[in-house]
Every structure is written in C-alpha cells, then in structure tokens.
Design an enzyme around this catalytic site. Structure first.
Site, PDB file in Angstrom:
ATOM      1  N   SER A 116       0.813  -1.211   0.000  1.00  0.00           N
ATOM      2  CA  SER A 116       0.000   0.000   0.000  1.00  0.00           C
ATOM      3  C   SER A 116       0.849   1.264   0.000  1.00  0.00           C
ATOM      4  O   SER A 116       1.923   1.311   0.604  1.00  0.00           O
ATOM      5  CB  SER A 116      -0.885   0.002   1.253  1.00  0.00           C
ATOM      6  OG  SER A 116      -1.467   1.275   1.471  1.00  0.00           O
ATOM      7  N   GLU A 156       0.233   3.688   1.699  1.00  0.00           N
ATOM      8  CA  GLU A 156       0.270   4.173   3.084  1.00  0.00           C
ATOM      9  C   GLU A 156       1.604   3.835   3.754  1.00  0.00           C
ATOM     10  O   GLU A 156       1.928   4.390   4.800  1.00  0.00           O
ATOM     11  CB  GLU A 156      -0.890   3.592   3.899  1.00  0.00           C
ATOM     12  CG  GLU A 156      -2.259   4.144   3.521  1.00  0.00           C
ATOM     13  CD  GLU A 156      -2.527   5.543   4.101  1.00  0.00           C
ATOM     14  OE1 GLU A 156      -1.852   5.931   5.077  1.00  0.00           O
ATOM     15  OE2 GLU A 156      -3.397   6.234   3.558  1.00  0.00           O
ATOM     16  N   TYR A 194      -1.765   0.742  10.370  1.00  0.00           N
ATOM     17  CA  TYR A 194      -2.035   0.063   9.096  1.00  0.00           C
ATOM     18  C   TYR A 194      -0.815   0.147   8.178  1.00  0.00           C
ATOM     19  O   TYR A 194      -0.356  -0.861   7.632  1.00  0.00           O
ATOM     20  CB  TYR A 194      -3.255   0.686   8.416  1.00  0.00           C
ATOM     21  CG  TYR A 194      -3.461   0.200   6.996  1.00  0.00           C
ATOM     22  CD1 TYR A 194      -3.939  -1.075   6.746  1.00  0.00           C
ATOM     23  CD2 TYR A 194      -3.152   1.015   5.904  1.00  0.00           C
ATOM     24  CE1 TYR A 194      -4.120  -1.536   5.428  1.00  0.00           C
ATOM     25  CE2 TYR A 194      -3.328   0.572   4.604  1.00  0.00           C
ATOM     26  CZ  TYR A 194      -3.806  -0.705   4.372  1.00  0.00           C
ATOM     27  OH  TYR A 194      -3.966  -1.155   3.085  1.00  0.00           O
TER      28      TYR A 194
END
Length: 322
Positions: A125, A127, A149
């Site tokens: 991801s 992120e 996360y």
C-alpha cells in the site's frame, strides 16, 4: 492444458471481486477465501455467483491457510485480505498488525510448505510511504508509515521480499495507491462522498461531514489496478511495482466533481468536522507508475473525472432502488 487455479484471500472485498471477474474471463478456476461471520456479505460477488469456489479461512489461523493451499494446489495466490481501514488501525492496532502484517507470513509459510512453485501476490500500500521523502514515490522511495495500518503493510511488504530472496518463491508486491470504485466500502472517504451526494440528490439527506479537504491522493479505478496484479504474476521475474496514476487530487476536488456530477453545489451541504481528521495525516501521496508501464505494459484506463462520475451514478441508482 488444464486451466490455472487461483486462490484469492479477501475475495469479498472491492479488489477481490474485480480480480475474480478478471481471472474468470481469462479461464482460471477461482477459489476465494473469506472469514466466517455471523452475517455473510457477498453482494460484491453477484456478477460471479456460482462461478467461484468459496472457502472459509482467516489470516490469523495458520491451519486454515495450510489446508487451503494443500488442498487447492493453486498456481497463483493473491493476498488481498487485510484490516484495511486506516482509522480503525488506530483503535485496533494489535489486530491490524496480526492480520495485515503477520497474516502475510502465515500465508507465505503455507505456500512455502505446500505449493512452493505457486506465484504469490502481496497487496502492499501507498500508506507505507506515509511521511513521504520523495515526490512522486517510486519503488526506491523509503517508507515512513504514519499509522498502524501503514506499519503493518510495510512488514507484509518486507516479509514478501524475504521469502522471495530466501526461499526462491515467485513473490511480488504491488504498492497500490488509492483505487476506488462503486464497490468501495462505505467507510472510505470517496464512497462516503459519492453515497452522500446520491442521498442528498434524492432528498434522503442534507449534509456531508468531512475532515481534511486539503489531503491529496493519487486515485485510480480498482478495475484497472487488479489487471496490474495479474500482470505481475505473468512476468518472467518476480519484482515489486508501484501502481498509480501519477496524478494527484485533493479531497476538495473529489467533492466538487461528485456534487457537480449530480448538479449540486457542494458548499451548501459539506460541513467540516474535526473528528474526521487523522491523528497523523499523510499529506501528499502520488506514485510513479513508470516501472509498471515499462516492464508490464500497464497503464490506467479510467481517468479521475470518469471515476467520480461512475461512483456518483452508481450511488444514485442504488438509492433509487433501495
């Protein structure tokens, strides 16, 4: 030649449903793993109902992963399951680490032990970049995750690299930037916006409460991005790829386009609410898909305005039929 078999974890999610459709079109036998729940939700799989084999399993349960890989003997494994909502990762950091981080190790272990020649895809991801060091972000940009996360995804990413380098498993990670669709979960900001626009348009609501309108993201269409996942596993050598549009837009731009698509003035309906602002905000995420274009021949087909319009129109249709 016998048809290829694919195992998809997280098949009931947005990406899992689009990937299942793509693989069925390509002649695969598709197995989808989902968690046991008191209320089962398979509406995203309506288009493939009866054409995929659904099995129960969980990334926190090694035996269920072992059984799945040993029994199915898949040619390709796509790990799309995760606790994937950033705000929840703050309230459930340990669960997020167990599922989104260690869950990858458990699935790789099952592959290593029972089907070592399977090709493995890990859903990494954007992120993971968090507090970004370079703009745009590439495969070489250092990670600085800004949420449990993002940190869990970074672990999953590096453990995939380790299994590739240590055990010779054909393991790839796709560092996917934000990808949306009408099937996006209602808790995500894009779907929250387009769903609210639909309800306001139909007189079922009057306001939409949002946090930081200046956050910038690189948004693409999920249907395009699952094709990149498949292409990675068809390549000669396993590698990691950034999958993105290379363009960035603010939440405000998304809001303006979404309300505009329904013929509404967003400023009459949007309320800024501090409770929706993250503890540590990721300011600007924009990926360079240059390597994916060069090595895989992949590029996105659906542009930003088309994506927003698609989501708004789908939302209006859904609420009209509700």
């Amino acid at each position: 030649m016998a048809e290829k078999k694919a195992l998809i974890t997280g098949i009931t999610g947005q990406d899992g449903s689009y990937l299942a459709e793509l693989l069925l079109e390509k002649g695969y036998e598709v197995y989808g793993m989902h968690r046991r729940a008191s209320v089962q939700r398979f509406e995203r799989l309506d288009a493939v109902a009866g054409r995929v084999h659904l099995i129960e399993g969980d990334l926190t349960d090694q035996s269920s992963l072992d059984d799945a890989v040993r029994t199915i003997q898949p040619d390709e494994v796509y790990n799309l399951a995760a606790q994937s909502f950033v705000p929840v990762s703050w309230s459930q950091p340990i669960l997020t680490g167990d599922v989104t981080g260690l869950g990858v190790t458990r699935l790789l272990e099952a592959v290593r032990r029972f089907k070592k020649d399977a090709r493995f895809y890990q859903a990494s991801s954007s992120e993971m970049y968090g507090k970004v060091r370079h703009i745009p972000q590439t495969e070489e940009t250092p990670f600085h995750p800004r949420s449990p996360y993002g940190a869990s995804k970074a672990y999953g990413h590096y453990i995939t690299v380790n299994y590739r380098e240590s055990y010779g498993i054909f393991a790839c990670s796709g560092i996917l930037f934000n990808h949306e669709s009408p099937r996006r979960g209602i808790e995500f900001v894009t779907r929250k916006i387009t769903d609210a626009v639909a309800r306001i348009k139909l007189g079922k609501a009057d306001e939409l409460r949002l946090g930081n309108l200046d956050a910038r993201r690189d948004w693409g269409f999920a249907g395009d991005y699952v094709e990149a996942m498949w292409l990675m596993l068809q390549a000669k050598e396993p590698d990691d790829y950034v999958i993105a549009t290379g363009q960035t837009h603010t939440v405000r731009e998304f809001v303006e386009l979404a309300f505009g698509a329904a013929g509404l003035d967003w400023q009459k309906h949007v309320v800024i609410d501090p409770k929706f602002i993250r503890p540590a905000e990721v300011d600007i995420l924009i990926g360079s898909p240059a390597k994916a274009l060069e090595k895989l021949g992949w590029k996105p087909r659906v542009n930003f305005p088309q994506l927003v319009k698609m989501m708004v129109e789908s939302g209006i249709k859904e609420h009209e039929n509700a």
